[in-house]
Design a protein around this motif. Structure first.
Motif, PDB file in Angstrom:
ATOM      1  N   GLN A 215       0.806  -1.210   0.000  1.00 50.53           N
ATOM      2  CA  GLN A 215       0.000   0.000   0.000  1.00 50.53           C
ATOM      3  C   GLN A 215       0.847   1.272   0.000  1.00 50.53           C
ATOM      4  OE1 GLN A 215      -2.846   0.236   3.168  1.00 50.53           O
ATOM      5  NE2 GLN A 215      -4.227  -1.269   2.273  1.00 50.53           N
ATOM      6  N   ILE A 216       2.040   1.208   0.605  1.00 45.09           N
ATOM      7  CA  ILE A 216       2.756   2.437   0.925  1.00 45.09           C
ATOM      8  C   ILE A 216       3.975   2.699   0.050  1.00 45.09           C
ATOM      9  CG2 ILE A 216       3.977   3.689   2.753  1.00 45.09           C
ATOM     10  CD1 ILE A 216       2.425   1.994   4.766  1.00 45.09           C
ATOM     11  N   PHE A 217       4.797   1.685  -0.170  1.00 45.08           N
ATOM     12  CA  PHE A 217       6.107   1.966  -0.748  1.00 45.08           C
ATOM     13  C   PHE A 217       5.999   2.448  -2.197  1.00 45.08           C
ATOM     14  CE2 PHE A 217      10.386   1.542  -2.147  1.00 45.08           C
ATOM     15  CZ  PHE A 217      11.164   1.710  -1.021  1.00 45.08           C
ATOM     16  N   ASP A 218       5.442   1.641  -3.053  1.00 42.08           N
ATOM     17  CA  ASP A 218       5.186   1.987  -4.456  1.00 42.08           C
ATOM     18  C   ASP A 218       3.892   1.322  -4.869  1.00 42.08           C
ATOM     19  OD1 ASP A 218       6.886   3.741  -5.783  1.00 42.08           O
ATOM     20  OD2 ASP A 218       8.486   2.272  -5.938  1.00 42.08           O
ATOM     21  N   PRO A 219       2.757   1.802  -4.396  1.00 40.68           N
ATOM     22  CA  PRO A 219       1.499   1.067  -4.565  1.00 40.68           C
ATOM     23  C   PRO A 219       1.098   0.892  -6.023  1.00 40.68           C
ATOM     24  CG  PRO A 219       1.092   3.276  -3.740  1.00 40.68           C
ATOM     25  CD  PRO A 219       2.563   3.068  -3.670  1.00 40.68           C
ATOM     26  N   SER A 226       2.602  13.039 -10.797  1.00 44.46           N
ATOM     27  CA  SER A 226       1.973  13.776 -11.895  1.00 44.46           C
ATOM     28  C   SER A 226       2.567  13.398 -13.247  1.00 44.46           C
ATOM     29  CB  SER A 226       2.116  15.286 -11.658  1.00 44.46           C
ATOM     30  OG  SER A 226       3.478  15.636 -11.453  1.00 44.46           O
ATOM     31  N   ALA A 227       3.810  12.902 -13.270  1.00 42.83           N
ATOM     32  CA  ALA A 227       4.421  12.500 -14.539  1.00 42.83           C
ATOM     33  C   ALA A 227       3.710  11.300 -15.159  1.00 42.83           C
ATOM     34  CB  ALA A 227       5.901  12.172 -14.335  1.00 42.83           C
ATOM     35  N   ALA A 228       2.927  10.576 -14.351  1.00 39.73           N
ATOM     36  CA  ALA A 228       2.189   9.427 -14.878  1.00 39.73           C
ATOM     37  C   ALA A 228       0.956   9.840 -15.672  1.00 39.73           C
ATOM     38  CB  ALA A 228       1.776   8.505 -13.729  1.00 39.73           C
ATOM     39  N   ALA A 229       0.689  11.155 -15.715  1.00 38.85           N
ATOM     40  CA  ALA A 229      -0.404  11.697 -16.533  1.00 38.85           C
ATOM     41  C   ALA A 229      -1.747  11.070 -16.213  1.00 38.85           C
ATOM     42  CB  ALA A 229      -0.081  11.541 -18.018  1.00 38.85           C
ATOM     43  N   GLY A 230      -2.029  10.933 -14.930  1.00 36.41           N
ATOM     44  CA  GLY A 230      -3.342  10.475 -14.505  1.00 36.41           C
ATOM     45  C   GLY A 230      -3.495   8.986 -14.343  1.00 36.41           C
ATOM     46  N   ARG A 231      -2.476   8.208 -14.719  1.00 37.65           N
ATOM     47  CA  ARG A 231      -2.577   6.755 -14.644  1.00 37.65           C
ATOM     48  C   ARG A 231      -1.886   6.238 -13.379  1.00 37.65           C
ATOM     49  NH1 ARG A 231       0.439   5.818 -20.076  1.00 37.65           N
ATOM     50  NH2 ARG A 231       1.527   7.625 -19.178  1.00 37.65           N
ATOM     51  N   THR A 232      -2.239   5.045 -12.957  1.00 37.26           N
ATOM     52  CA  THR A 232      -1.593   4.429 -11.815  1.00 37.26           C
ATOM     53  C   THR A 232      -0.438   3.564 -12.289  1.00 37.26           C
ATOM     54  OG1 THR A 232      -3.175   2.613 -11.886  1.00 37.26           O
ATOM     55  CG2 THR A 232      -3.676   4.437 -10.401  1.00 37.26           C
ATOM     56  N   ALA A 233       0.369   3.117 -11.329  1.00 38.83           N
ATOM     57  CA  ALA A 233       1.554   2.326 -11.674  1.00 38.83           C
ATOM     58  C   ALA A 233       1.184   1.070 -12.441  1.00 38.83           C
ATOM     59  CB  ALA A 233       2.315   1.965 -10.399  1.00 38.83           C
ATOM     60  N   ILE A 234       0.069   0.469 -12.086  1.00 41.57           N
ATOM     61  CA  ILE A 234      -0.314  -0.794 -12.717  1.00 41.57           C
ATOM     62  C   ILE A 234      -0.648  -0.593 -14.198  1.00 41.57           C
ATOM     63  CG2 ILE A 234      -2.822  -0.805 -12.369  1.00 41.57           C
ATOM     64  CD1 ILE A 234      -2.412  -3.661 -11.193  1.00 41.57           C
ATOM     65  N   GLU A 235      -0.932   0.654 -14.591  1.00 44.47           N
ATOM     66  CA  GLU A 235      -1.245   0.946 -15.989  1.00 44.47           C
ATOM     67  C   GLU A 235      -0.015   1.347 -16.800  1.00 44.47           C
ATOM     68  OE1 GLU A 235      -5.514   3.016 -16.047  1.00 44.47           O
ATOM     69  OE2 GLU A 235      -4.146   3.918 -14.608  1.00 44.47           O
ATOM     70  N   VAL A 236       0.977   1.952 -16.141  1.00 44.37           N
ATOM     71  CA  VAL A 236       2.104   2.498 -16.895  1.00 44.37           C
ATOM     72  C   VAL A 236       3.390   1.705 -16.749  1.00 44.37           C
ATOM     73  CG1 VAL A 236       1.165   4.819 -16.750  1.00 44.37           C
ATOM     74  CG2 VAL A 236       2.803   4.071 -15.038  1.00 44.37           C
ATOM     75  N   CYS A 576      14.453   5.116 -10.339  1.00 45.17           N
ATOM     76  CA  CYS A 576      13.977   5.939 -11.459  1.00 45.17           C
ATOM     77  C   CYS A 576      12.481   6.202 -11.437  1.00 45.17           C
ATOM     78  CB  CYS A 576      14.366   5.285 -12.775  1.00 45.17           C
ATOM     79  SG  CYS A 576      16.117   4.943 -12.929  1.00 45.17           S
ATOM     80  N   VAL A 577      11.683   5.210 -11.100  1.00 47.43           N
ATOM     81  CA  VAL A 577      10.224   5.385 -11.210  1.00 47.43           C
ATOM     82  C   VAL A 577       9.521   5.340  -9.856  1.00 47.43           C
ATOM     83  CG1 VAL A 577      10.102   4.499 -13.556  1.00 47.43           C
ATOM     84  CG2 VAL A 577       9.879   2.917 -11.650  1.00 47.43           C
ATOM     85  N   THR A 578      10.236   5.131  -8.778  1.00 47.17           N
ATOM     86  CA  THR A 578       9.573   5.086  -7.476  1.00 47.17           C
ATOM     87  C   THR A 578       9.009   6.450  -7.098  1.00 47.17           C
ATOM     88  OG1 THR A 578       9.873   4.561  -5.128  1.00 47.17           O
ATOM     89  CG2 THR A 578      11.718   5.587  -6.232  1.00 47.17           C
ATOM     90  N   ILE A 579       7.941   6.453  -6.317  1.00 52.33           N
ATOM     91  CA  ILE A 579       7.434   7.718  -5.776  1.00 52.33           C
ATOM     92  C   ILE A 579       7.643   7.783  -4.268  1.00 52.33           C
ATOM     93  CG2 ILE A 579       5.781   8.217  -7.604  1.00 52.33           C
ATOM     94  CD1 ILE A 579       3.615   7.050  -5.819  1.00 52.33           C
ATOM     95  N   PHE A 580       8.493   6.894  -3.755  1.00 53.01           N
ATOM     96  CA  PHE A 580       8.872   6.976  -2.344  1.00 53.01           C
ATOM     97  C   PHE A 580       9.565   8.309  -2.096  1.00 53.01           C
ATOM     98  CE2 PHE A 580      11.795   6.146   1.178  1.00 53.01           C
ATOM     99  CZ  PHE A 580      10.967   5.510   2.082  1.00 53.01           C
ATOM    100  N   PRO A 581       9.237   9.059  -1.009  1.00 46.16           N
ATOM    101  CA  PRO A 581       8.495   8.655   0.179  1.00 46.16           C
ATOM    102  C   PRO A 581       7.095   9.250   0.285  1.00 46.16           C
ATOM    103  CG  PRO A 581       9.800  10.558   0.736  1.00 46.16           C
ATOM    104  CD  PRO A 581       9.981  10.327  -0.743  1.00 46.16           C
TER     105      PRO A 581
END
Length: 859
Positions: A215-219, A226-236, A576-581
Motif C-alpha cells: 500500500q505504501i512503498f510503491d502502490p 503527476s508525470a504518470a499523466a493520470g494513470r496508476t503504476a499498474i497501468e504504466v 527511477c520510477v519510485t514515488i517513495f516517500p
C-alpha cells in the motif's frame, strides 16, 4: 528540542500520547511501531525473556551494542519475565491489566508459554487492543510464511520496478520496506485507540507487514506522481524495469524526466516538469538549441525528444560543481538537487537547525542518530532516553502496575472511527492527496479546497479526463469546494469554515499559507482547537525550507538516490520510477495529526505539525546513519547481497527475468535451505554451519543456490523454501498483482466506481485487513473540481442560493463546469430581471409625477 528558524507557537508542551500504556512483544519485526508511539509520549514497555531480546544482538554491533536495537527502542522501558514460569505469567497478566494496548510481533512461542491466545486474552479484557504484526497476517494462504526485507520487496511488487531494464532487479538500501510498514502499524494503533475512546471496545488488529508495504512503498493501485499523466503504476509500469536510456522506436519511460547527470564533483538530478520550468531550462541552454519551440513545454513532447535534450543538458552540466548548479537552479526556478553523500547529510546546516540528529552514547563514544520523525508545535519530538538496559524497569513497573478501569461500551459495530471530524484539505499531488484520503476513508468529512487557476497536478491526464484514475485513488471519499483563496471574499469564507474545522492540511511551499493570510497563527486565533499540518520537502523551518518538493530531488539530497545504485555502475541508479516517500510521508503526518486529536480530547488545544519528506527518509535509515557516524564510509551501495548473512540475495530462476529472494539469517534457516535443496552434504559441511563460515565461503554458496534456482520457477523455489521455514519470495509483477491469491484472501482490493473511468477500478482497502472494531472504508468516488461547492456553502456556512450565485459570478466561488453555464445564464437572467424591475419602477414613477403635474396645471 526547539526548532531554529521559523518557530511555531507551542500550545502544549506535554507529549500527545501521555497516559497511553503499551506492552511491546516485538523483537526482530515491528519494533519501530512501538518506537514511534514512544516518541509521541506513550509508555511503551518491552517484555523481554530472561536472556534479553534477539534484537539486542542484531548486527551491526559496536562495543557489544546493537545499533539496530539502539535506534528502534529509544524512549522505551524494559521488563524481563520468564513467561514459562507461573510467576512470569502472573506478572505478565498484571501488566496487561494496566495497559491499553498489546503489540504482538508474531512470535508463536510466547503464546505457547503463556498457554493462551489472542481471543482468550480479549475475552478476559474486552477493552484491550491487540495489534498483531506479522509478515503476512493471521489469515490467507501465506499466513505461515516468514519474510525479510528482500522477500517483502519481492512479494509486494516493489522489486519488479526497482533498478534498470537489462540488469537484475535492485534492492533499495537499508530496510525501507519494513520501516514504512511500521508507520502504518502506528497509524492503525492510534485509529483503534481513538475508536475505543468513543465506543469503549477493544480490538484484535490483524496487521500484515506485506499488505502495508504494497500500500505504501510503491502502490500498484494507489496514486502515482503527476508525470504518470493520470494513470496508476499498474497501468504504466512495463513488464520489466524502466529504461533509463532513450531507445528509438520505443515509448520513452517517464523515468527520463528525472535524469541524473555527472558534473565536476559528483552528480546532480533535475526534475523539469511544467512549461515554466522548461522555459527557464531552455534559456539556460541558450538561444540556438533545437528545442526552443513552445511545444516542448509539454512533457510528452520532451519525452519524444528526450535523448537529444538530455545530451545537451549533460554537456551543460559536466564541468560545473554541484553547489553552482543547485544555486543556478534556485535562481532560475528549475528543480535541481545534488546527489549528496551520507557524510554530507550529517554536515547539512538545514538539518542541524532542525535538530534532526542527536548524539547518543555507543560504547562510551558520542554518535549521531536521526532523532525522530515528528516536529510538533515548533519542536523536534524524538529521542529523549536511550534504549533501556535489559530489565531496567522490571521492579518499578510491576510494583506500580494498577488495573485500568474498564471503559463503558457505548458505540455500535459500524461506527466510522473519524466520523464527526472536519478536515479542510489543501493537499495536492500524492503526499498531500493521500493524507486527506486516509482521513476520509475513516469517516472524516474531508473538503478538498481547490481552484481551477491552480489545479491539483493529479488532475492532469493524457485524455483530459476531469477525474483521472490516479487522482481518484488519492481523493476518493472527499468533497470538492471551488474557492479562490486569493480573493478577499474567498479568504473570508475559508476563515468562516476554519472556525468549526478540526484539521487543516497543506503541502504547498512553506510560507504559502502565511502569504495568503491563512497560517496557523491566524487560524488558532479564531479556533484554538484547530490542528494544522504542513508537509514539504525539507520542512517548514530552516535555510532550505523553500526547496522545491519533488520526490526525486528529496531522494537525491538525502543520499538515498546515491545508495540505491548498482555498486559496480557509476550511473547505475535504481530509483527511477519510485514515488517513495510520498505515501510514507502521508502516514507520518496522519499519525501525528491523530496523536494531536487524541491529546485535544483532554486539553481542547490544537497545534502545528511540520513534516519533512527528507527527514522521513533519513529516519527510515536510522540504523544505517548511526553506523555511518561511527564508521564513516560504511553507508554505501551494497546491491543485492546482505553484508551480514549468506546466502541472502536475489536468484535468477527459470524463464526470462524471473527472480526469487532467499534470505538465510540464522543456522536453522541454513539447515532448512539444505533440506529444500535436498543437499544433506551441504548441511553436514562444517564450513557452512555458522554465519561466519557461510560469509567466508559466500561465493561458493551463492553459486550453489543460483544453480539450484536456475531450473525452477520462482514460485517453486518460494514454496520449497517456505515449507522448511526459510524466508523466500517470488518477484511479483504488477501484471500478477490483482490476481494474487493471498492479497485477495485478505480483501486487499476493493472496487472504486468512478464515473469518469468508464469501468470499476481496483483500489486498496483500509490500512488493516481484519479488525473487530474498525470497519472497512466505504468507497465513494473522487469529486470533480468544485463538484460540492453549492452543497458545502449551504450546509456549512448557511449561504442562500442568491448569495452563492453572486459569489460564483464574482469568481470567489467556483462550481463544476457543467453547472457553470446554467448558473451564468441564471445570473444573467437575474440581472436582466433586476434591470427590468428598475425600468418598470422608473416608468411608474415617471407616470406618477406626470399625473401630479397635470393635476396642478388643472388646478
Amino acid at each position: 528540542m526547539q526548532l531554529n528558524g521559523k518557530n511555531k507557537p507551542q500550545p502544549n508542551s506535554q507529549l500527545p500520547l501521555t497516559g497511553f500504556r503499551v506492552l511491546d512483544l516485538c523483537d526482530l519485526r515491528g519494533q519501530s511501531c512501538g518506537r514511534m508511539l514512544a516518541d509521541l509520549g506513550a509508555e511503551v514497555i518491552l517484555v523481554e525473556p530472561p536472556e534479553g531480546m534477539l534484537s539486542r544482538r542484531r548486527a551491526p554491533v559496536v562495543d557489544s551494542q546493537s545499533l539496530y536495537f539502539a535506534t528502534h527502542n529509544a524512549n522505551k522501558f524494559s521488563v524481563q519475565l520468564d513467561l514459562a514460569s507461573q510467576e512470569g505469567k502472573k506478572d505478565f497478566l498484571k501488566l496487561v491489566r494496566s495497559s491499553d494496548m498489546l503489540i504482538d510481533g508474531g512470535d508463536k512461542s510466547v503464546w505457547e508459554m503463556l498457554s493462551t491466545s489472542h481471543s482468550q486474552l480479549r475475552s478476559i479484557y474486552p477493552d484491550l487492543i491487540i495489534l498483531s504484526i506479522t509478515d503476512f497476517g493471521l489469515k490467507g494462504p501465506y499466513k505461515d510464511f516468514t519474510a525479510t526485507e528482500s522477500v517483502h520487496m519481492a512479494m509486494s511488487t516493489v522489486l519488479s520496478r526497482s533498478g534498470t531494464n537489462g540488469s537484475p532487479p535492485l534492492l533499495p538500501p537499508g530496510e525501507l520496506a519494513l520501516e514504512t510498514a511500521a508507520i502504518q502499524a502506528a497509524w492503525v494503533a492510534l485509529l483503534a485507540y481513538w475508536q475505543r475512546s468513543h465506543n469503549g471496545k477493544g480490538d484484535l488488529l490483524d496487521f500484515s507487514i506485506n499488505d502495508a508495504i504494497a500500500q505504501i512503498f510503491d502502490p500498484g493501485v494507489g496514486a502515482a506522481g503527476s508525470a504518470a499523466a493520470g494513470r496508476t503504476a499498474i497501468e504504466v509500469a512495463p513488464h520489466g524495469r524502466p529504461e533509463v536510456n532513450f531507445i528509438p522506436g520505443k515509448l520513452p519511460s517517464v523515468a527520463l524526466l528525472y535524469p541524473i547527470f555527472k558534473c565536476a564533483d559528483g552528480h546532480i538530478r533535475t526534475c523539469t516538469l511544467n512549461p515554466r520550468q522548461w522555459r527557464s531550462m531552455s534559456e539556460w541552454l541558450g538561444p540556438d538549441h533545437p528545442f526552443t519551440h513552445p511545444k516542448f513545454g509539454a512533457p510528452a513532447n520532451r519525452l519524444l525528444n528526450i535523448d537529444g535534450i538530455n545530451k545537451l543538458l549533460a554537456s551543460l552540466f559536466e564541468n560545473q560543481t554541484r553547489e553552482h548548479l543547485v544555486a543556478q537552479g534556485q535562481k532560475r526556478g528549475i528543480p535541481i538537487a545534488s546527489l549528496n553523500l551520507p557524510g554530507e547529510v550529517f554536515d547539512n546546516d538545514h538539518f542541524d537547525q532542525r535538530n534532526l540528529f542527536t548524539k547518543i552514547d555507543i560504547g562510551g563514544k558520542k554518535a549521531k542518530a536521526p532523532s525522530g520523525y515528528f516536529c510538533i508545535d515548533g519542536r523536534r519530538i524524538g529521542i529523549n532516553t536511550l534504549a533501556p538496559k535489559p530489565g531496567a524497569n522490571t521492579q518499578d513497573l510491576l510494583s506500580s502496575a494498577k488495573v485500568k478501569d474498564a471503559l463503558p461500551v457505548t458505540g455500535g459495530e459500524s461506527r466510522k472511527p473519524l466520523g464527526g471530524i472536519l478536515v479542510l484539505d489543501l493537499g495536492v499531488i500524492v503526499a498531500g492527496g493521500d493524507l486527506g484520503r486516509l482521513f476520509a476513508d475513516q469517516g472524516a468529512t474531508v473538503i478538498k479546497v481547490e481552484n481551477k487557476a491552480y489545479p491539483d497536478g493529479l488532475r492532469q491526464s493524457i485524455d483530459n479526463n476531469p477525474v483521472p484514475i490516479s487522482f481518484a485513488q488519492a481523493n476518493r471519499n472527499k468533497k470538492s469546494l471551488g474557492l479562490n483563496l486569493r480573493s478577499d471574499k474567498g479568504k473570508e469564507i475559508f476563515l468562516r469554515l476554519a472556525k468549526n474545522t478540526d484539521v487543516v492540511i497543506s503541502n504547498f511551499k512553506p510560507g504559502t499559507m502565511e502569504s495568503l493570510g491563512l497560517g496557523y497563527e491566524v487560524l488558532r486565533e479564531i479556533n484554538p482547537g484547530i490542528i494544522c499540518a504542513e508537509s514539504s520537502a525539507m520542512g517548514s523551518a530552516g535555510p532550505q525550507a523553500r526547496t522545491m518538493g519533488y520526490g526525486p530531488l528529496v531522494r537525491a539530497s538525502t543520499a538515498l538516490s546515491g545508495l540505491w545504485r548498482y555498486p559496480e555502475k557509476e550511473m547505475g541508479f535504481g530509483d527511477c520510477v519510485t514515488i517513495f516517500p510520498d505515501h510514507f510521508a502521508a502516514r507520518v503526518t496522519a499519525t501525528a495529526i491523530l496523536a494531536k486529536l487524541i491529546q485535544r480530547q483532554t486539553t481542547a488545544v490544537g497545534g502545528f505539525i511540520d513534516t519533512s519528506q527528507a527527514e522521513c527518509i533519513i529516519n527510515a535509515l536510522a540504523s544505517e546513519f548511526l553506523r555511518e557516524s561511527i564508521a564513516p564510509g560504511s553507508l554505501k551501495p551494497t546491491g543485492n547481497q546482505s553484508e551480514f548473512d549468506a546466502p541472502n540475495s536475489l536468484y535468477p530462476c527459470a524463464g526470462k527475468d524471473e527472480w526469487c529472494a532467499i534470505s538465510v539469517t540464522n543456522d536453522d534457516q541454513w539447515q532448512g535451505l539444505c533440506r529444500a535443496m535436498n543437499r544433506a552434504d551441504l548441511a553436514d559441511n562444517t564450513n557452512y554451519q555458522t554465519t561466519e563460515g557461510r560469509l567466508e565461503h559466500r561465493i561458493d554458496i551463492e553459486g550453489i543456490v543460483t544453480r539450484w534456482c536456475n531450473s525452477r520457477s520462482p514460485y517453486e523455489v518460494m514454496n520449497l523454501c517456505q515449507k522448511q521455514g526459510v524466508p523466500a519470495g517470488n518477484m511479483l509483477r504488477l501484471s500478477e498483482f490483482i490476481e494474487n491469491p493471498h492479497y485477495n484472501a485478505r480483501n486487499f482490493f476493493r472496487k472504486l466506481h468512478q464515473p469518469t473511468a468508464g469501468r470499476a477500478i481496483e483500489t486498496e482497502n483500509g490500512p488493516v485487513a481484519f479488525s473487530d472494531n474498525i470497519p472497512p472504508p466505504q468507497i465513494q468516488p473522487a469529486p470533480a473540481l468544485a463538484e460540492h461547492t453549492r452543497e458545502l456553502m449551504s450546509t456549512l456556512i448557511g449561504l442562500s442560493d442568491i448569495e452563492i450565485d453572486t459569489l460564483i459570478a464574482s469568481g470567489d466561488l467556483e462550481i463544476r463546469k457543467k453547472e457553470a453555464g446554467a448558473i451564468q445564464q441564471k445570473v444573467r437572467t437575474l440581472a436582466i430581471n433586476s434591470v427590468m424591475k428598475i425600468l418598470l419602477k422608473y416608468h411608474e414613477l415617471k407616470h406618477f409625477f406626470k399625473r401630479v403635474n397635470d393635476s396642478k396645471l388643472m388646478d
